[in-house]
Scaffold this active site. Structure first.
Site, PDB file in Angstrom:
ATOM      1  N   SER A   1       0.812  -1.221   0.000  1.00  0.00           N
ATOM      2  CA  SER A   1       0.000   0.000   0.000  1.00  0.00           C
ATOM      3  C   SER A   1       0.844   1.270   0.000  1.00  0.00           C
ATOM      4  CB  SER A   1      -0.934   0.019   1.217  1.00  0.00           C
ATOM      5  OG  SER A   1      -0.194  -0.073   2.425  1.00  0.00           O
ATOM      6  N   ILE A   2       2.028   1.210   0.577  1.00  0.00           N
ATOM      7  CA  ILE A   2       2.878   2.400   0.601  1.00  0.00           C
ATOM      8  C   ILE A   2       3.255   2.781  -0.829  1.00  0.00           C
ATOM      9  CG2 ILE A   2       5.041   3.385   1.451  1.00  0.00           C
ATOM     10  CD1 ILE A   2       4.825   1.534   3.870  1.00  0.00           C
TER      11      ILE A   2
END
Length: 266
Positions: free
Chosen positions: A12-13
């Site tokens: 997700s980063i």
């Protein structure tokens, strides 16, 4: 002439790295490589390295990651670990034991190298630190009375996996951006501001990672670096410089009386 590609592969980063709201580090790279290379976001929120390997082994998702021109990928970043480092009891679903995490990273890199050209460059990015107060605050904001008050991710666990990622990079002789180490080196009164919820990057955090990644490319992979115009600081003008040639002439290289010359037509 096909533009070279840069692929950001991660969790997700990475998926959030194109965020306009958080001014993502991937957007920073898009700015750097405008007119020179296409920066592609292949981030998968919630994924660990176990699931990343399944992405790479499934024909459909593998094709999405590499496209139909894998030999034109010049650089891939591998940014996993934030989910792997989850507590084995409190978040068994995403947890990956550290030894398997290291093995998975090696297999991910091997797959990339086999799919792309022999001169493909890979950068391993280690996960960021976890800010305990930020995570607990996020729990309360999202779940209210249902918040457990227990940390499914911790600073010590994230450090263990960041160290593991750097160990793998050294073993494979690859550049590594140890986000955990570099953020914490800024001091306890600074690095928590790099995280929006104790885990994901905030605007300052994205600026920090984007800057450090750009610097790492410049020092370890100079053939892929771009030097901005010394007068404007912009990367997409005739004043910028790189071994990666821009697509089409810059506008100030076009003679309005003889425009065909700039486009290679006589």
């Amino acid at each position: 002439m096909s533009r070279p590609k840069i692929v950001l592969f991660g969790d997700s980063i990475t998926q959030l790295s194109f965020s306009a709201i958080e001014q993502g580090f991937g957007a920073h790279l898009c700015d750097v490589y405008q007119r020179r290379a296409d920066v592609l976001n292949r981030g998968y929120s919630g994924y660990n390295t176990d699931w990343a390997l399944r992405l790479l082994s499934s024909p459909k998702t593998k094709s999405d990651i590499f496209g139909d021109d894998a030999k034109n990928i010049k650089l891939m970043t591998v940014f996993f670990g934030a989910n792997d480092a989850s507590d084995a009891v409190l978040n068994a679903r995403q947890h990956v034991p550290v030894d398997r995490y290291k093995s998975n990273l090696k297999e991910i890199v091997a797959t990339i190298q086999s799919e792309c050209s022999e001169d493909i460059k890979v950068i391993i990015i280690a996960p960021p630190p976890v800010h305990h107060e930020g995570r607990l605050r996020y729990q309360k904001e999202r779940f209210g009375e249902k918040a457990t008050g227990k940390l499914e991710r911790t600073l010590s666990l994230s450090r263990m996996y960041a160290t593991a990622a750097e160990d793998v990079s050294k073993e494979l002789d690859l550049p590594c951006l140890n986000v955990w180490e570099q953020m914490c080196a800024q001091g306890d009164d600074v690095w928590p501001s790099f995280l929006s919820d104790g885990l994901h990057l905030s605007k300052p955090g994205n600026a920090f990672v984007g800057s450090k990644l750009f610097d790492l490319i410049g020092t370890t992979l100079p053939e892929l670096s771009v030097r901005p115009c010394p007068f404007t600081g912009h990367y997409g003008t005739s004043g910028s410089n790189s071994s990666i040639i821009q697509i089409a002439p810059w506008h100030d290289q076009i003679d309005h009386l003889h425009p065909d010359e700039a486009f290679g037509k006589k």
